[in-house]
Scaffold this active site. Structure first.
Site, PDB file in Angstrom:
ATOM      1  N   GLU A   1       4.597  13.046  -4.650  1.00 58.29           N
ATOM      2  CA  GLU A   1       3.819  13.065  -3.411  1.00 58.29           C
ATOM      3  C   GLU A   1       4.549  13.926  -2.388  1.00 58.29           C
ATOM      4  OE1 GLU A   1       3.698   9.342  -1.221  1.00 58.29           O
ATOM      5  OE2 GLU A   1       1.608   9.716  -0.713  1.00 58.29           O
TER       6      GLU A   1
ATOM      7  N   GLU B   1       0.887  -1.160   0.000  1.00 61.37           N
ATOM      8  CA  GLU B   1       0.000   0.000   0.000  1.00 61.37           C
ATOM      9  C   GLU B   1       0.923   1.208   0.000  1.00 61.37           C
ATOM     10  OE1 GLU B   1      -1.597   3.003   0.738  1.00 61.37           O
ATOM     11  OE2 GLU B   1      -2.301   2.380   2.720  1.00 61.37           O
TER      12      GLU B   1
END
Ligand code: NAD
Ligand code: MN
Length: 817
Positions: free
Chosen positions: A398, A267
């Site tokens: 990010e 994840e």
């Protein structure tokens, strides 16, 4: 009206800090110095090393935690291994009782955990108290249910074994819950490594497991930094690694576990689009942005960090956002009236500063509220970047901080293009009052979670996880349970002596063109000049690309020989270029094929079966000629292939999703979607059935496939060209490239425009495919050289095949006013 607004705007809050007494007492009871939790007790780090964990709001140390080394990881894995048989042997009900007890205890101690989390992580107490900890308890309650229901809901499955779990610092206890609850429910034991900045709630949780009587060794915690995580991932006695964190480390773990047989779920990061259409309710949108990017200081993997606003409303939205940002309160995270807390560590703060600076250099316009941040501790103000170009760093990387970019679009089509213009695919948020538009865009956005007119909603009943480089696997719900089990037959197969002996690669080929599997005598040398006693070969089968027969790029051929050495035919030897062409054709064909109705796809598969049936005798003769297995066996293989075509035609419109019961006023639609383009290295044995069994499920689900048929006996697949041509299968949905299985599978694995690779061959071949998949983190399914009986319905067909070629997207649709 304006008076009320004025009052709200001038309303001053006094500080209202949450008390830290019980947490201080707990820390003091441990002399502010912690060890690992192994086998149900504290164990000092073998090397004696400890490091400080700090309170980000003050920068001051809270406690020292242990730095785990290889010996510590080894001890923890040994404890987990020792505990696993008994934990697995418990009834589902007994495991459910433990998980339920953990949930109750977490609820009882909720305040303690919330304060400890806020102190160690820097997040506002309001969030730790109202979001993190309630979700943690909910996760254990939900999974108590899965423990109880396991054998009924996931029949034929067994636990994976010992699971290594590595988690980040942004939701320390919640990520623990997401990992530990499903693992224990399924009968696994775990070794958890928390993030180095935030180990304390995991250690408090370890004590809690003792208090509820969880058997020793079922849940172990080893603290430390990335080196500890690496040791856990490398440990040979770990059966699965579950990871949440950065995409960089996700890649390292993909490579580290390649070929080891460890199951892996990742994840990873995101750059999630937040789409605002011109008919959206802008006041709700503004509150949505607050929750999307200023929740947890923006340190959220699925943060809505890229606002995409339709041109007509962009300026108005920016004005409203600035006004709202001005009213956000930053400060002591223990203060119940604070909206934004501290950044977890100086290194993260520095990363945010550097990236924002880079954004300005690249032309973005920066806006921050007029107020300033506290002097002490690690704070960063909410930040809006406008005039951002899609290609600029801040639009792609990010940031993992309270920084949002804003870009504009004109049409819904353009919004989808921009939304998908990222390597990530974790989440997306869609804001419009037009439900038709929202539900049209939702399937087009490549993301594991889509929130419509809402954002950052989580629940244990809904799977969460990524598309593309945001990783693979799901956490939560039924989807998440699959990550912690494996088919029971695999266990028996791996215990049994190998049923199939493997021949050495043909000499002179360096093994490149193939290790041949199957209990069949080895083939003759490929480059052997045609021997005089063999009848002349009339034609060389071509490749099949984009619905047309295609000459191989290079003029090399491979001879297909019967077990007695006689020549049965020739196929082209596929190269990198042939694979590239096939992938292009598949990419072009796939969207339309996926958009066809499931009924239509089923019809095509039935039609394929119908056209194949009259060719049955001919195909059986061909199979027999190649394999020498006898006519009856060959006919049985054709028959089984026809049945399998019918099976997947039948499943095409029945493998559907669920509507999850998530506790908000919404429906959560769990929709299986195709991966996209799948490369399939078909098994050597069962030349027709193996081909049908790997290619057809993927096609039934809306994928396009580039198949490498049985390396040794490819003619059963190349004989199908006419059948494919006459069955209304759109060109490019199935492409066939003959040649060396491992060589071609590796080209597919390394190809960045391939979304998934299935590989049935050898252990070494499996390892290579997994290792090479790291570029775009494509999904892989390999057999690690474990033979599979393609005639057995348990092993050769069914749900596992469909799960492997789909990924679940959860679409959250709210209702009510
Ligand atoms: P990270 O990936 O470095 O760390 C996550 C976990 O992995 C930690 O427990 C860490 O100790 C461990 N780890 C680090 N190197 C490892 C290795 N080689 N082998 C095994 N385990 C290893 O992430 P981070 O340093 O905490 O944050 C860096 C970036 O990661 C952030 O800026 C953000 O982009 C991203 N991130 C994403 C999430 C998410 O939920 N998806 C969470 C945290 C961070
Ligand atoms: Mn800390």
């Amino acid at each position: 009206m304006s008076e009320i607004t004025d009052i709200f705007e001038t309303l001053e809050y006094g500080p209202a800090p949450e008390a830290t007494g019980p947490v201080d007492a707990w820390l003091d009871r441990h002399d502010r110095r912690f060890s690992h939790w192994i086998g149900g007790e504290w164990r000092a780090p073998s090397g004696g090393d400890r490091f400080e964990t700090a309170n980000p709001a003050s920068g001051r140390s809270l406690a020292a935690v242990a730095q785990g080394g290889e010996a510590d990881v080894d001890a923890a894995v040994a404890a987990a291994r020792a505990a696993q048989p008994a934990w697995r042997a418990l009834s589902g009900h007994a495991r459910a009782r433990y998980l339920y007890a953990i949930a109750r205890r977490l609820q009882r101690d909720a305040r303690f955990f919330a304060v400890l989390e806020t102190l160690d992580n820097g997040k506002p107490i309001r969030e730790a108290r109202d979001v993190d900890v309630p979700l943690v308890a909910r996760h254990f309650y939900h999974h108590a249910g899965w423990a109880q229901l396991l054998s009924a809901e996931l029949p034929g499955q067994v636990p994976v074994g010992v699971v290594g779990q590595i988690i980040p610092w942004n939701f320390p206890l919640l990520m623990l819950a997401w990992k530990v609850a499903p693992a224990l429910a399924a009968g696994n034991t775990v070794v958890l490594k928390p993030a180095e900045f935030t180990s304390l709630t995991a250690l408090a949780f370890a004590e809690l497991t003792k208090a509820v009587g969880l058997p020793d060794g079922v849940c172990n915690v080893v603290t430390g930094d990335g080196r500890t995580g690496a040791a856990l991932a490398a440990h040979p006695d770990v059966n699965k690694i579950a990871f949440t964190g950065s995409t960089e480390v996700g890649r390292i773990l993909r490579e580290a576990t390649a070929g080891s047989g460890k199951k892996l779920s990742l994840e990873l990061g995101g750059k999630s689009p937040f789409l605002v259409y011109e008919d959206a309710d802008l006041d709700s949108v503004v509150e949505g942005v607050v929750d999307a990017i200023w929740f947890n200081q923006g340190q959220v993997c699925c943060a809505g960090s890229r606002i995409l606003a339709q041109e007509g409303i962009a300026d108005r939205l920016v004005e409203k956002l600035k006004a709202r940002m001005e009213t956000l309160r930053i400060g002591d995270p223990l203060d119940k009236a604070v909206d934004i807390g501290a950044i977890v560590a100086p290194v993260q703060l520095e990363r945010i500063r550097t990236l924002v600076e880079k954004g300005r250099e690249e032309g973005a316009e920066l806006w921050q509220p007029s107020w300033s941040c506290p002097e002490e501790g690690w704070f960063y103000p909410p930040t809006l970047l406008t005039r951002v170009e899609p290609a600029s760093t801040v639009a792609r990387v990010e940031i993992f901080g309270p920084v949002v970019t804003l870009m504009t679009f004109r049409t819904p089509a353009e919004s989808v293009e921009l939304a998908n213009d990222t390597r990530y695919g974790l989440a997306a948020s869609i804001w419009t009052e037009n439900i038709n538009l929202a539900l049209d865009v939702a399937p087009k956005v490549k993301a594991g979670t889509v929130w419509i007119n809402c954002t950052n909603l989580f629940d244990a009943a809904s799977g969460f996880g990524g598309y593309r480089e945001s990783g693979f696997g799901r956490e939560g719900g039924l989807e998440g349970m699959w990550e912690y089990v494996r088919p029971a037959w695999e266990e028996y197969a791996s215990e049994a002596p190998p049923a199939v002996t493997r021949a050495a690669p043909p000499p002179g080929e360096g093994g490149e063109a193939g290790v041949v599997a199957g209990a069949i005598p080895a083939a003759e040398e490929e480059d052997d000049a045609a021997t005089p006693d063999v009848p002349p070969v009339d034609r060389t089968a071509k490749m099949y690309v984009g619905g047309k027969q295609a000459r191989p790029d290079a003029p090399y051929t491979i001879e297909v020989r019967a077990p007695d050495g006689s020549l049965v035919g020739e196929v082209g030897r596929g190269s990198r270029k042939d694979i590239r062409n096939a992938v292009e054709a598949a990419r072009r064909a796939q969207p339309k094929w996926a958009a066809a109705t499931a009924h239509n796809r089923a019809q095509v598969l039935y039609y394929l079966a119908e056209n194949l049936a009259p060719r049955g005798a001919e195909l059986a003769a061909r199979i027999d000629a190649m394999t020498g297995g006898g006519r009856a066996a060959a006919e049985a293989e054709v028959e089984a292939s026809l049945a399998r075509l019918f099976l997947y035609a039948g499943l095409a419109d029945k493998w559907d999703g669920r509507v999850h019961h998530t506790p908000f006023r919404n429906v959560t639609l769990a929709m299986p979607e195709p991966l996209g383009v799948i490369g399939a290295a078909c098994p050597t044995e069962a030349p027709l059935l193996g081909f049908v069994s790997t290619v057809i499920p993927a096609v039934a689900m809306g994928n396009a496939v580039v198949a490498v048929p049985s390396e040794r006996w490819p003619l059963a697949a190349t004989d199908l060209y006419q059948v494919l041509d006459t069955s209304d299968l759109p060109g490019g949905v199935v492409n066939i490239v003959t040649g060396g299985r491992d060589e071609l599978a590796q080209v597919l694995a390394a190809h960045d425009d391939v979304d998934g690779v299935w590989y049935f061959g050898t252990r070494e071949g499996s390892a290579a495919v997994e290792r090479l998949s790291v570029g775009n983190l494509k999904r892989t399914w390999t057999d690690l050289g474990r033979p599979r009986d393609w005639h057995d319905p348990v092993q050769g067909e069914g749900d596992e095949f469909l799960r492997r070629c789909t990924q679940v997207k959860n679409v959250w649709v709210p209702y009510g006013e």
